[in-house]
Design a protein around this motif. Structure first.
Motif, PDB file in Angstrom:
ATOM      1  N   ARG A  39       0.850  -1.193   0.000  1.00  0.00           N
ATOM      2  CA  ARG A  39       0.000   0.000   0.000  1.00  0.00           C
ATOM      3  C   ARG A  39       0.883   1.239   0.000  1.00  0.00           C
ATOM      4  O   ARG A  39       1.467   1.595   1.015  1.00  0.00           O
ATOM      5  N   PRO A  41       1.276   5.481  -0.918  1.00  0.00           N
ATOM      6  CA  PRO A  41       0.412   6.675  -0.967  1.00  0.00           C
ATOM      7  C   PRO A  41      -0.027   7.007  -2.393  1.00  0.00           C
ATOM      8  O   PRO A  41       0.809   7.188  -3.283  1.00  0.00           O
ATOM      9  N   ASP A  42      -1.325   7.070  -2.611  1.00  0.00           N
ATOM     10  CA  ASP A  42      -1.862   7.280  -3.963  1.00  0.00           C
ATOM     11  C   ASP A  42      -1.462   8.623  -4.565  1.00  0.00           C
ATOM     12  O   ASP A  42      -1.328   8.755  -5.779  1.00  0.00           O
ATOM     13  N   LYS A  43      -1.289   9.649  -3.723  1.00  0.00           N
ATOM     14  CA  LYS A  43      -1.071  11.004  -4.231  1.00  0.00           C
ATOM     15  C   LYS A  43       0.406  11.371  -4.331  1.00  0.00           C
ATOM     16  O   LYS A  43       0.737  12.520  -4.622  1.00  0.00           O
ATOM     17  N   THR A  45       3.934  10.809  -6.478  1.00  0.00           N
ATOM     18  CA  THR A  45       4.352  10.334  -7.794  1.00  0.00           C
ATOM     19  C   THR A  45       5.302   9.152  -7.628  1.00  0.00           C
ATOM     20  O   THR A  45       5.780   8.853  -6.523  1.00  0.00           O
ATOM     21  N   THR A  49       7.828   8.565  -4.468  1.00  0.00           N
ATOM     22  CA  THR A  49       7.749   7.332  -3.685  1.00  0.00           C
ATOM     23  C   THR A  49       9.124   6.684  -3.545  1.00  0.00           C
ATOM     24  O   THR A  49       9.544   6.307  -2.435  1.00  0.00           O
ATOM     25  N   TRP A  79       1.084   9.753 -10.723  1.00  0.00           N
ATOM     26  CA  TRP A  79       0.653   9.372  -9.385  1.00  0.00           C
ATOM     27  C   TRP A  79       0.575   7.853  -9.274  1.00  0.00           C
ATOM     28  O   TRP A  79       0.258   7.157 -10.242  1.00  0.00           O
ATOM     29  N   VAL A  80       0.821   7.362  -8.073  1.00  0.00           N
ATOM     30  CA  VAL A  80       0.711   5.923  -7.831  1.00  0.00           C
ATOM     31  C   VAL A  80      -0.694   5.417  -8.175  1.00  0.00           C
ATOM     32  O   VAL A  80      -0.858   4.316  -8.711  1.00  0.00           O
ATOM     33  N   SER A  81      -1.702   6.216  -7.899  1.00  0.00           N
ATOM     34  CA  SER A  81      -3.090   5.804  -8.155  1.00  0.00           C
ATOM     35  C   SER A  81      -3.377   5.594  -9.639  1.00  0.00           C
ATOM     36  O   SER A  81      -4.367   4.946  -9.997  1.00  0.00           O
ATOM     37  N   LYS A  82      -2.532   6.136 -10.513  1.00  0.00           N
ATOM     38  CA  LYS A  82      -2.765   6.034 -11.957  1.00  0.00           C
ATOM     39  C   LYS A  82      -2.022   4.849 -12.586  1.00  0.00           C
ATOM     40  O   LYS A  82      -2.131   4.624 -13.797  1.00  0.00           O
ATOM     41  N   ARG A  88       2.481  -1.064 -10.570  1.00  0.00           N
ATOM     42  CA  ARG A  88       2.539  -0.965  -9.106  1.00  0.00           C
ATOM     43  C   ARG A  88       3.496  -2.003  -8.524  1.00  0.00           C
ATOM     44  O   ARG A  88       4.249  -1.713  -7.584  1.00  0.00           O
TER      45      ARG A  88
END
Length: 260
Positions: A39, A41-43, A45, A49, A79-82, A88
């Protein structure tokens, strides 16, 4: 590099010649870890990270170097979320590699990935091996273990039931090929009759299929076909392949290895 010695009195495992008691900080600096699910952080980059994880270690490679190793340079500002699932996982491996560890722990690194993403991760892992690093890998994919590991421990219900190189474990079957078949209807052929066929070393049943481990496939298959004709039963499926670690697991446990 992994001593892996369990002291029955103290209950400790030594890694890189060191125990966890008294050497925790040194071991953390020399180890890299990638979990089955990481896991992040989604926000942040990708670059942010990896920069964060690089700050945890005294020594290591640069952020750009590790992003190049895992083929994420073009996603450095995303972003990690993308990221996709495969991206990932590569980012998680990048966070484990950024310290240039002596030993890398990988927990199910390719679970849920598509074949292309899996092959990309295999390339990254093999590059680390080629550079002299040591890897401790857990996986449910026997093909993955066969491709990546020099030494394999097969664990069933928490117990090591076989240990050796992939070649040694496959050779333990006593045969080079496997014949799998399924029959139409409810009828089956007894294991004793199948064991008596030329070249057949072992017989197993699994999910309605019968699995024969054979040493002379060119003799075993014609003999099987004659037996089925004599018993007036028809095949619904027949497959042959060279023996693999999956066949070793089936031989030892009586069932195929499934994903949880």
């Amino acid at each position: 590099m992994i001593q892996g010695l369990l002291d029955p009195d103290q209950g400790t495992v030594t890694v890189l010649g060191l125990g966890w008691d008294g050497h925790e900080q040194e071991l953390r600096q020399r180890m890299g870890t990638q979990l089955q699910e990481t896991r992040l952080p989604d926000k942040l980059t990708v670059r942010e990270t990896v920069t964060l994880f690089r700050s945890f270690y005294r020594e290591g490679c640069t952020v750009d170097e590790v992003l190049d190793k895992v083929q994420l340079q073009e996603k450095s500002d995303a972003w990690v979320s993308k990221l996709s699932g495969g991206q990932r996982q590569r980012l998680a491996v990048a966070c484990a590699l950024v310290s240039t560890p002596d030993i890398l722990f990988l927990d199910e690194p390719t679970t849920g990935l598509d074949p292309q993403s899996r092959r990309q991760l295999w390339g990254i892992i093999n590059a680390f091996r080629s550079s002299g690093g040591t890897i401790m890998l857990t996986t449910h994919y026997m093909e993955e273990a066969e491709q990546l590991c020099d030494r394999v421990a097969i664990v069933d219900r928490g117990t090591v039931i076989a240990l050796g190189s992939p070649r040694e474990l496959i050779a333990s079957l006593g045969a080079e090929d496997v014949v799998e078949y399924a029959l139409e209807g409810e009828r089956q052929i007894g294991h004793d009759e199948l064991s008596a066929l030329p070249g057949v070393q072992q017989v197993h049943s699994d999910d309605g299929r019968t699995v024969l481990t054979v040493s002379r496939v060119h003799q075993a298959v014609p003999a099987l076909m004659r037996l089925l004709t004599e018993r007036d039963v028809e095949l619904s499926e027949l497959v042959t392949h060279h023996a693999t670690l999956e066949d070793v697991f089936l031989s030892l446990t009586g069932r195929h290895l499934r994903d949880e």
